[in-house]
Structures are given as structure tokens and as C-alpha cells.
Design an enzyme around this catalytic site. Sequence first.
Site, short mmCIF file in Angstrom:
data_model
loop_
_atom_site.label_atom_id
_atom_site.label_comp_id
_atom_site.label_asym_id
_atom_site.label_seq_id
_atom_site.Cartn_x
_atom_site.Cartn_y
_atom_site.Cartn_z
CB SER A 175 36.34 2.32 6.11
OG SER A 175 34.97 2.00 6.27
CB THR A 176 33.57 5.01 3.29
OG1 THR A 176 32.81 4.46 4.36
CG2 THR A 176 32.63 5.54 2.22
CG HIS A 202 36.01 -0.93 7.99
ND1 HIS A 202 35.95 0.36 8.45
CD2 HIS A 202 36.86 -1.60 8.80
CE1 HIS A 202 36.73 0.48 9.51
NE2 HIS A 202 37.31 -0.69 9.74
CG MET A 296 32.09 6.95 6.97
SD MET A 296 30.32 6.54 7.02
CE MET A 296 30.36 4.77 6.77
CG ASP A 299 38.99 0.18 12.91
OD1 ASP A 299 39.62 -0.05 13.95
OD2 ASP A 299 38.80 -0.66 12.02
#
Length: 368
Positions: A175-176, A202, A296, A299
Site C-alpha cells: 500500500s502506502t 492499494h 497502512m 490488509d
Amino acid sequence: MIKVLVVDDSALMRRRIADILTGAGFTVVTAVNGADALERLGAERPDVVTLDITMPGMDGLACLDRIMVERPTPVVMVSALTAEGADVTLEALRLGAVEAVQKPTTGGPGAIADELVETVRAAAAARLRRTRNLSQRLRHVRSRIVGTDFLAEPAGTSAAAKADGPPGLVLVGVSTGGPGTLEELLAGLPADFPWPVVVAQHMPATFTGSLARRLDSIAPLTVVEALHPAQLQPGTVHIARGGADVEIVRRGGRVVVTPVPARAEGTWHPNVDRLVDSALRALPAARLVGVLLTGMGDDGARAMADLKQAGGRTIAESEDSAVVFGMPRALIERQGASAVLPADRIAARLADWADVDPGTRRVTRRRD
């Protein structure tokens, strides 16, 4: 208290972003353009910078490059997130920005405003990746392939993709901070890596096509966006389409990666838990490797812990290289990580697990 420098040439947008962040308890200062931002950077010493991409004079990319050289600070790009701007926004993420979020609307608080607040809060605690400007990055990539073979690998279906499925499959959740980490991971895999790879990053739908093309240009493997059902093939990386989910399924005796509509109950998409759960239904756990990278939230942690418990192998990115340690931390806390490694060592571990002979490993560049 977190201090944020908001940089945007639009007075309306500066006020809108400032109102959202002030309402969330942040201290906010503003700058009207890139040059103004660089002046305020030293004087205000913000914890986070939100940066517009399109500005007169010094644009967002040029300003970001200066920030990363002169006073490295977590930067969140605030963009319209259009298809036309996807390449520019991805370049910003490669140059060191922590994340990109959509510009808030002029209406009341909503999901976009909530995402902005959450992303800025995470950015304040983010670990900045070691960044390089574009020329340095190109030298870095070239240095890794000096003296290696530049011939293309022959196309075709190998025995590894026969009806009972591939002998191994790598499932990556990120993600991030993901684009830069994925670049490091995929560029480090050998050209003869024998397993397919499926990535759930993401990201909005407008970005993943550009991300796949960019990664394909630097990785020894073939990188494609998963727009349609496709049989898993050795040496191919499938990037899940943003805003949707992706699953591994059996169709007609073949193991296929296929895009599926996002579930309403999922917070993040493409959803990592859903990807890993589907792979466990389609293939024995012993053939699966889960890799959970920077991001973050949590998940992927639950499903990858299940994967390890069922006999598969998992890797969590270590805190010293993760931009945001949330997702890998969650996997470690569940005792679901077979290995905890910095980003620059994950590719080598995957090659070891895939039994790629160290003496024959090659990083190659395809001829288009």
C-alpha cells in the site's frame, strides 16, 4: 502536534485542504507555489508537506525533487488522480513522495477528506525511502545490469504452467510507499525466475495501468495489468487493477488470475486478504509465498498468517525499510511471517525459495 505545509497555487484549494487538516487537529501553514514552499520549508520545519502537482513556475515534481535533496520531509501529493496525470503522479512516488491522494471537493466532509487526514497522519510517522533524482536512478539501474545478458527470454508456455497449476506462486500485498518498493523488489528478481507473481497494490484504477507499464520497463520479468482472466505463466507479474479486487481461480483445469468487483465491506482495494484467500482455495499452501510490504492498516495480515499456518511461506518487510510499517507489523504480530527482511533482500530470498541457481541468475532487459 503535527505541522503540515500545504502547497497549492489555488487559494480555494489551499483553504479547503487547510480547513480539513485544521479540523482534524493539525497545525497548518500554506505556500502559494513551489518556490514559496522551499522558503517556508526551512523556516516552518513541517512534519508533512501536501503538494500540488500542476503549478506555474516550479511544478510539483521539481519542488519535490528539491525537498528530497535540501530537507527530506514526508510529502503527500494532492492530485486530481486522472488517467492523464497518472504517469506524473507515479513519477512523484518514485522520486520520494509517500502517497498520492485525490483533491478534496468543495462539499462537506466525506471519504476523500477522511483519506487525506489518514494519509497525512500516516505520512508524519513514515520512514522516508532512500531517494534518488531521475539521473541517479538511471545510473543505479544501469549499474545493476553491467556485464549481463541483454537478450530477450524466449516466449512460450513452459511445463510449469500445465493444468495442475504453477509449482510456485508469489502473492504480494502493498500500500502506502508501494511503487518504489515494488520497483526495488521486481528489478531484483532474476530473468529466469520460474514462478508467476500477483500484486495487490492499494491504488486507484487510473494508476495501475501506468504502474504496470513503468515496472515492465525496468523489471527483467514481464509486468502486465490484470484486466482480464489470464492463465498464470512463469516470469509474468500481474498487477491487480486499482479500485477492484483480484482472485486466483481454477477454470477448465487451469489456474487463472482474474479481476473481480470490489466487495463493499472491504476497506482497501485491491484487497490482499481476498487475493490470498482465493489462492489458498486454488493451490496447495506449500506452493504459495506471501509477501507483505509497506502500507497502512493490516490488509493481508490475517490471510498470510493463515497461509503460513497451512504450510506456506511468508515474508514481512522489516521496519528499517518500510515507509509505513502497519501491514507488515500486523503480520509479524500475528506470528505469520516466515521471514522478516528489508526490501532490498526480498528478491534474493524469493529466488532461493524458487531454487534459482545463484550461478545462473541474470538480470536482463528485454528488447521491445
